[in-house]
Design a protein around this motif. Structure first.
Motif, mmCIF file in Angstrom:
data_model
loop_
_atom_site.group_PDB
_atom_site.id
_atom_site.type_symbol
_atom_site.label_atom_id
_atom_site.label_comp_id
_atom_site.label_asym_id
_atom_site.label_seq_id
_atom_site.Cartn_x
_atom_site.Cartn_y
_atom_site.Cartn_z
ATOM 1 N N HIS A 1 0.853 -1.179 0.000
ATOM 2 C CA HIS A 1 0.000 0.000 0.000
ATOM 3 C C HIS A 1 0.895 1.237 0.000
ATOM 4 C CE1 HIS A 1 -3.742 -2.052 1.990
ATOM 5 N NE2 HIS A 1 -3.336 -2.672 0.907
ATOM 6 N N SER A 2 0.699 2.091 -0.982
ATOM 7 C CA SER A 2 1.371 3.384 -1.034
ATOM 8 C C SER A 2 0.307 4.428 -0.735
ATOM 9 C CB SER A 2 1.989 3.597 -2.417
ATOM 10 O OG SER A 2 2.549 4.885 -2.502
ATOM 11 N N LEU A 3 0.588 5.327 0.203
ATOM 12 C CA LEU A 3 -0.445 6.248 0.651
ATOM 13 C C LEU A 3 0.149 7.545 1.176
ATOM 14 C CD1 LEU A 3 -0.579 5.960 4.101
ATOM 15 C CD2 LEU A 3 -1.154 3.665 3.315
ATOM 16 N N LEU A 4 -0.724 8.490 1.409
ATOM 17 C CA LEU A 4 -0.347 9.720 2.094
ATOM 18 C C LEU A 4 -0.868 9.624 3.516
ATOM 19 C CD1 LEU A 4 -1.106 12.421 -0.610
ATOM 20 C CD2 LEU A 4 1.078 11.318 -0.082
ATOM 21 N N GLN A 5 -0.013 9.976 4.454
ATOM 22 C CA GLN A 5 -0.339 9.917 5.867
ATOM 23 C C GLN A 5 -0.385 11.351 6.391
ATOM 24 O OE1 GLN A 5 1.674 6.688 8.201
ATOM 25 N NE2 GLN A 5 2.529 8.428 9.277
ATOM 26 N N HIS A 6 -1.532 11.743 6.924
ATOM 27 C CA HIS A 6 -1.734 13.093 7.443
ATOM 28 C C HIS A 6 -1.698 13.012 8.965
ATOM 29 C CE1 HIS A 6 -3.156 14.248 3.397
ATOM 30 N NE2 HIS A 6 -3.662 13.010 3.401
ATOM 31 N N VAL A 7 -0.705 13.644 9.569
ATOM 32 C CA VAL A 7 -0.506 13.552 11.018
ATOM 33 C C VAL A 7 -0.653 14.928 11.636
ATOM 34 C CG1 VAL A 7 1.086 12.884 12.867
ATOM 35 C CG2 VAL A 7 1.114 11.634 10.695
ATOM 36 N N SER A 8 -1.479 14.999 12.656
ATOM 37 C CA SER A 8 -1.558 16.214 13.467
ATOM 38 C C SER A 8 -1.397 15.793 14.924
ATOM 39 C CB SER A 8 -2.880 16.953 13.241
ATOM 40 O OG SER A 8 -3.974 16.139 13.588
ATOM 41 N N VAL A 9 -0.972 16.756 15.716
ATOM 42 C CA VAL A 9 -0.767 16.513 17.142
ATOM 43 C C VAL A 9 -1.758 17.375 17.907
ATOM 44 C CG1 VAL A 9 0.888 16.648 19.049
ATOM 45 C CG2 VAL A 9 1.674 15.978 16.767
ATOM 46 N N GLU A 10 -2.436 16.765 18.868
ATOM 47 C CA GLU A 10 -3.415 17.483 19.673
ATOM 48 C C GLU A 10 -2.768 18.704 20.312
ATOM 49 O OE1 GLU A 10 -5.306 16.160 23.699
ATOM 50 O OE2 GLU A 10 -6.398 15.178 22.059
ATOM 51 N N GLY A 11 -3.433 19.855 20.188
ATOM 52 C CA GLY A 11 -2.927 21.091 20.772
ATOM 53 C C GLY A 11 -2.012 21.884 19.857
ATOM 54 N N ASP A 12 -1.695 21.330 18.691
ATOM 55 C CA ASP A 12 -0.839 22.025 17.722
ATOM 56 C C ASP A 12 -1.672 22.291 16.473
ATOM 57 O OD1 ASP A 12 1.074 22.950 15.947
ATOM 58 O OD2 ASP A 12 2.437 21.254 16.209
ATOM 59 N N ASP A 13 -1.898 23.562 16.156
ATOM 60 C CA ASP A 13 -2.737 23.935 15.018
ATOM 61 C C ASP A 13 -1.983 23.968 13.694
ATOM 62 O OD1 ASP A 13 -4.948 24.147 16.658
ATOM 63 O OD2 ASP A 13 -4.627 26.284 17.041
ATOM 64 N N THR A 14 -0.711 23.606 13.718
ATOM 65 C CA THR A 14 0.092 23.608 12.497
ATOM 66 C C THR A 14 -0.437 22.551 11.532
ATOM 67 O OG1 THR A 14 2.032 24.202 13.788
ATOM 68 C CG2 THR A 14 2.430 23.347 11.572
ATOM 69 N N ILE A 15 -0.579 22.941 10.268
ATOM 70 C CA ILE A 15 -0.992 21.983 9.245
ATOM 71 C C ILE A 15 0.273 21.545 8.509
ATOM 72 C CG2 ILE A 15 -2.328 21.602 7.156
ATOM 73 C CD1 ILE A 15 -4.300 23.720 8.204
ATOM 74 N N ALA A 16 0.693 20.348 8.807
ATOM 75 C CA ALA A 16 1.913 19.807 8.201
ATOM 76 C C ALA A 16 1.578 19.157 6.869
ATOM 77 C CB ALA A 16 2.538 18.779 9.134
ATOM 78 N N PRO A 17 2.531 19.171 5.936
ATOM 79 C CA PRO A 17 2.288 18.462 4.678
ATOM 80 C C PRO A 17 2.164 16.965 4.943
ATOM 81 C CG PRO A 17 4.552 19.262 4.777
ATOM 82 C CD PRO A 17 3.845 19.789 5.981
ATOM 83 N N PRO A 18 1.469 16.251 4.084
ATOM 84 C CA PRO A 18 1.338 14.805 4.294
ATOM 85 C C PRO A 18 2.692 14.113 4.167
ATOM 86 C CG PRO A 18 0.395 15.442 2.187
ATOM 87 C CD PRO A 18 0.792 16.698 2.876
ATOM 88 N N LEU A 19 2.755 12.951 4.766
ATOM 89 C CA LEU A 19 3.943 12.108 4.690
ATOM 90 C C LEU A 19 3.691 11.015 3.664
ATOM 91 C CD1 LEU A 19 4.411 11.808 8.543
ATOM 92 C CD2 LEU A 19 5.759 13.242 6.995
ATOM 93 N N ILE A 20 4.725 10.643 2.940
ATOM 94 C CA ILE A 20 4.612 9.579 1.941
ATOM 95 C C ILE A 20 4.941 8.263 2.638
ATOM 96 C CG2 ILE A 20 5.490 8.695 -0.242
ATOM 97 C CD1 ILE A 20 6.319 11.650 -0.838
ATOM 98 N N THR A 21 4.022 7.316 2.543
ATOM 99 C CA THR A 21 4.156 6.075 3.300
ATOM 100 C C THR A 21 3.973 4.858 2.410
ATOM 101 O OG1 THR A 21 3.313 7.176 5.280
ATOM 102 C CG2 THR A 21 3.221 4.780 5.271
ATOM 103 N N THR A 22 4.787 3.856 2.664
ATOM 104 C CA THR A 22 4.621 2.547 2.053
ATOM 105 C C THR A 22 4.466 1.524 3.167
ATOM 106 O OG1 THR A 22 6.011 3.167 0.173
ATOM 107 C CG2 THR A 22 5.647 0.809 0.528
#
Length: 143
Positions: free
Chosen positions: A86-107
């Motif tokens: 599976h090749s996918l984009l992983q969107h990670v956020s951390v509770e309490g942090d409003d920063t929108i980080a770019p997705p991570l590329i995951t296999t």
């Protein structure tokens, strides 16, 4: 109590991300293959090989106390009788942090064995640019 058999690669993936979102180390490790060739690469981090090292890497991450919200998108699946990639984009956020980080590329690579489908490889890398072809739902033929 025995570990339930994971019926499909998608079920294994769901269990992995559920455990990640709950910071549940025991549930996370039930998804991993018991094969000592298992590998985990965290974004921008080291390569961990074997269950002992993989377990320790997730333990350290979960012990930070950060509450993660991880969702996946743009999954491209390649399945055979014994292996699934599976090749996918992983969107990670951390509770309490409003920063929108770019997705991570995951296999994620899953292997079918006695316990059903289990994670053999999880490799996540930072995304250099998400504005191009990576965001498309399916591959595009350009020739």
């Amino acid at each position: 109590m025995s570990t339930p058999i994971i019926a499909s690669p998608d079920d294994a993936e769901q269990a992995f991300y559920d455990a990640f979102n709950r910071s549940d180390l025991e549930a996370m490790m039930k998804v991993w293959s018991e094969d000592e060739e298992a590998v985990c690469v965290h974004p921008g981090g080291s390569r961990f090989s074997g269950l002992v090292a993989i377990r320790e890497s997730w333990k350290q991450l979960f012990e930070t106390g950060m509450k993660f919200n991880v969702r996946i998108s743009n999954v491209v699946r390649n399945h055979s009788a014994l292996i699934a990639v599976h090749s996918l984009l992983q969107h990670v956020s951390v509770e309490g942090d409003d920063t929108i980080a770019p997705p991570l590329i995951t296999t994620n690579v899953y292997a079918r064995g006695p316990q059903g489908w289990q994670l053999l490889l999880h490799h996540t890398s930072p995304s250099p640019d998400t504005s191009g072809l990576m965001m498309q739902e399916s591959p595009r033929v350009v020739h």
